[in-house]
Motif scaffolding. Structure first.
Motif, PDB file in Angstrom:
ATOM      1  N   PRO A 132      55.423  27.677 -58.461  1.00 58.58           N
ATOM      2  CA  PRO A 132      54.263  28.416 -57.955  1.00 58.58           C
ATOM      3  C   PRO A 132      54.554  29.911 -57.883  1.00 58.58           C
ATOM      4  N   GLY A 133      53.470  30.690 -57.884  1.00 61.41           N
ATOM      5  CA  GLY A 133      53.590  32.123 -57.739  1.00 61.41           C
ATOM      6  C   GLY A 133      53.756  32.526 -56.291  1.00 61.41           C
ATOM      7  N   ALA A 134      53.611  33.797 -56.009  1.00 58.83           N
ATOM      8  CA  ALA A 134      53.891  34.352 -54.683  1.00 58.83           C
ATOM      9  C   ALA A 134      52.886  33.855 -53.649  1.00 58.83           C
ATOM     10  N   PHE A 135      53.370  33.656 -52.433  1.00 60.24           N
ATOM     11  CA  PHE A 135      52.531  33.279 -51.303  1.00 60.24           C
ATOM     12  C   PHE A 135      53.117  33.905 -50.048  1.00 60.24           C
ATOM     13  N   ALA A 144      51.850  22.203 -50.059  1.00 59.29           N
ATOM     14  CA  ALA A 144      52.953  22.016 -51.001  1.00 59.29           C
ATOM     15  C   ALA A 144      52.597  22.501 -52.395  1.00 59.29           C
ATOM     16  N   ASN A 145      51.316  22.389 -52.800  1.00 73.73           N
ATOM     17  CA  ASN A 145      50.956  22.859 -54.135  1.00 73.73           C
ATOM     18  C   ASN A 145      50.900  24.374 -54.226  1.00 73.73           C
ATOM     19  N   VAL A 146      50.938  25.044 -53.049  1.00 75.89           N
ATOM     20  CA  VAL A 146      50.999  26.506 -53.011  1.00 75.89           C
ATOM     21  C   VAL A 146      52.443  26.988 -52.983  1.00 75.89           C
ATOM     22  N   SER A 147      53.274  26.353 -52.132  1.00 73.11           N
ATOM     23  CA  SER A 147      54.672  26.787 -51.999  1.00 73.11           C
ATOM     24  C   SER A 147      55.595  26.123 -53.009  1.00 73.11           C
ATOM     25  N   GLY A 148      55.278  24.884 -53.388  1.00 67.59           N
ATOM     26  CA  GLY A 148      56.156  24.123 -54.272  1.00 67.59           C
ATOM     27  C   GLY A 148      57.392  23.573 -53.594  1.00 67.59           C
ATOM     28  N   LEU A 149      57.566  23.858 -52.288  1.00 65.82           N
ATOM     29  CA  LEU A 149      58.785  23.434 -51.599  1.00 65.82           C
ATOM     30  C   LEU A 149      58.876  21.911 -51.554  1.00 65.82           C
ATOM     31  N   ASN A 150      60.001  21.398 -52.004  1.00 67.74           N
ATOM     32  CA  ASN A 150      60.325  19.977 -52.061  1.00 67.74           C
ATOM     33  C   ASN A 150      59.479  19.192 -53.060  1.00 67.74           C
ATOM     34  N   SER A 151      58.690  19.912 -53.873  1.00 67.40           N
ATOM     35  CA  SER A 151      58.063  19.271 -55.023  1.00 67.40           C
ATOM     36  C   SER A 151      58.513  19.935 -56.319  1.00 67.40           C
ATOM     37  N   ASP A 152      58.702  21.254 -56.281  1.00 65.84           N
ATOM     38  CA  ASP A 152      59.221  21.985 -57.441  1.00 65.84           C
ATOM     39  C   ASP A 152      60.605  22.576 -57.196  1.00 65.84           C
ATOM     40  N   GLN A 176      58.637  33.145 -30.601  1.00 68.16           N
ATOM     41  CA  GLN A 176      57.585  32.163 -30.716  1.00 68.16           C
ATOM     42  C   GLN A 176      56.359  32.548 -29.906  1.00 68.16           C
ATOM     43  N   ALA A 177      56.513  33.486 -28.952  1.00 72.15           N
ATOM     44  CA  ALA A 177      55.425  33.798 -28.033  1.00 72.15           C
ATOM     45  C   ALA A 177      54.401  34.725 -28.656  1.00 72.15           C
ATOM     46  N   ALA A 178      54.758  35.438 -29.692  1.00 73.64           N
ATOM     47  CA  ALA A 178      53.856  36.388 -30.313  1.00 73.64           C
ATOM     48  C   ALA A 178      53.690  36.026 -31.787  1.00 73.64           C
ATOM     49  N   ALA A 179      52.784  36.734 -32.458  1.00 79.13           N
ATOM     50  CA  ALA A 179      52.582  36.500 -33.884  1.00 79.13           C
ATOM     51  C   ALA A 179      53.880  36.792 -34.630  1.00 79.13           C
ATOM     52  N   PHE A 180      54.229  35.894 -35.551  1.00 79.44           N
ATOM     53  CA  PHE A 180      55.454  36.079 -36.307  1.00 79.44           C
ATOM     54  C   PHE A 180      55.234  37.107 -37.423  1.00 79.44           C
ATOM     55  N   PRO A 181      56.256  37.894 -37.742  1.00 79.51           N
ATOM     56  CA  PRO A 181      56.143  38.813 -38.877  1.00 79.51           C
ATOM     57  C   PRO A 181      55.960  38.042 -40.192  1.00 79.51           C
ATOM     58  N   VAL A 182      55.061  38.527 -41.032  1.00 80.75           N
ATOM     59  CA  VAL A 182      54.729  37.864 -42.293  1.00 80.75           C
ATOM     60  C   VAL A 182      55.704  38.306 -43.384  1.00 80.75           C
ATOM     61  N   PHE A 183      56.031  37.378 -44.281  1.00 80.18           N
ATOM     62  CA  PHE A 183      56.867  37.703 -45.433  1.00 80.18           C
ATOM     63  C   PHE A 183      56.271  37.036 -46.673  1.00 80.18           C
ATOM     64  N   THR A 184      56.708  37.501 -47.839  1.00 77.88           N
ATOM     65  CA  THR A 184      56.217  36.972 -49.116  1.00 77.88           C
ATOM     66  C   THR A 184      57.346  36.270 -49.845  1.00 77.88           C
ATOM     67  N   VAL A 185      57.029  35.092 -50.390  1.00 76.11           N
ATOM     68  CA  VAL A 185      57.987  34.289 -51.147  1.00 76.11           C
ATOM     69  C   VAL A 185      57.436  34.119 -52.563  1.00 76.11           C
ATOM     70  N   ASP A 186      58.292  34.291 -53.559  1.00 79.18           N
ATOM     71  CA  ASP A 186      57.851  34.199 -54.955  1.00 79.18           C
ATOM     72  C   ASP A 186      58.783  33.282 -55.743  1.00 79.18           C
ATOM     73  N   PRO A 187      58.566  31.957 -55.674  1.00 83.26           N
ATOM     74  CA  PRO A 187      59.451  31.028 -56.400  1.00 83.26           C
ATOM     75  C   PRO A 187      59.450  31.264 -57.909  1.00 83.26           C
ATOM     76  N   ASN A 188      58.283  31.540 -58.486  1.00 79.84           N
ATOM     77  CA  ASN A 188      58.236  31.726 -59.927  1.00 79.84           C
ATOM     78  C   ASN A 188      58.993  32.976 -60.350  1.00 79.84           C
TER      79      ASN A 188
END
Length: 275
Positions: free
Chosen positions: A49-52, A94-102, A26-38
């Motif tokens: 939604p597509g990748a974010f 939520a409209n970007v990730s779709g989590l708990n809506s899609d 938590q003390a430093a920048a977290f590593p970024v990852f990509t999620v692609d629900p579609n």
């Protein structure tokens, strides 16, 4: 039951070092990852939604901890309902990730604990996490929503009722961890775990980096209002717990150094006892 006082300092040092595993990320920048629900399940349960990109996943948790008769060990089980992805300190909309809506995502876990400092089930007590297994699930169809039941103060377990389309995308198992009941009666749980995306269920959802991170950190905490301790009944109910998870290739060098110091202290304690 109290841990013998001559071991408290060494064991507490080890627990503090382990706690750093769950906090240091938590003390430093977290590593970024990509999620692609579609890409993962676009044909299931409607459009997604597509990748974010994200670097953290927040959630809330419920756990029932069952005390063993010796009052130095315990077993817990429960769930984490993930509520949002975050990126650089801000929630992904939520409209970007779709989590708990899609679609939905959650984890179900079991773990064991061993008292290292203080008196079992009371404030200012610290516990090593001695084992942990978690399954990460998704439900791509909100039309058949997965529902969550919290642990009860009467000793009822935390449980999940799966939607029809639910499936596991990843698993995690313990490297090291620590839990505590703080001075105000709230609880904390920090652990570092290996992390394995299932192929293709998980790799289609978490698409980058490839190969994906193989270490998962978590931290979950609550206040005294969220913990109900019934030592006579042999259980602790832990609700209103919030926190999240992030990922990395390996624990940071500083974290590994702290863990090594703590484990060396515990090992020296055991060797002296054996001698």
């Amino acid at each position: 039951m109290q841990v013998p006082s001559k071991y408290n300092k060494l064991l507490t040092a080890g627990a503090v070092a382990v706690m750093a595993l769950g906090i240091s990320s938590q003390a430093a920048a977290f590593p970024v990852f990509t999620v692609d629900p579609n890409g993962a399940f676009g044909g299931t349960g409607g459009s997604h939604p597509g990748a974010f990109q994200a670097d953290f996943i927040t959630g809330n948790s419920s756990t029932l901890v069952t005390l063993n008769a010796n009052q130095t060990t315990a077993a817990g089980s429960g769930w984490v309902n993930f509520s949002a992805f975050a990126d650089n300190g801000s929630n992904v909309l939520a409209n970007v990730s779709g989590l708990n809506s899609d679609w939905q995502m959650w984890a179900q876990f079991t773990y064991t604990l061993s008292l290292t400092s203080g008196t079992y089930g009371t404030t200012n007590s610290i516990y090593n996490v001695t084992s942990l297994h978690a399954d990460f699930w998704v439900d791509p169809s909100i039309a058949s929503a997965t529902t969550f039941t919290s642990a009860t103060n009467a000793g009822g377990a935390a449980s999940v009722t799966h939607g029809a389309d639910s499936f596991i995308v990843a698993t995690a198992d313990l490297f090291q961890g620590v839990a505590n009941i703080n001075a105000l009666g709230g609880t904390g749980f920090n652990s570092t775990n290996d992390f394995h995306l299932l192929n293709p269920a998980g790799t289609n959802l978490f698409t980058s980096p490839d190969p994906f991170y193989n270490v998962q950190f978590n931290e979950f905490n609550n206040t005294q209002q969220g913990a109900f301790i019934n030592l006579a009944g042999g259980y602790i109910t832990i609700n209103q717990t919030t926190g999240g998870v992030d990922f990395n290739r390996v624990p940071e060098p500083a974290t590994l150094a702290l863990l090594g110091i703590g484990l060396l202290g515990i090992g020296a304690s055991k060797r002296r006892k054996a001698a």
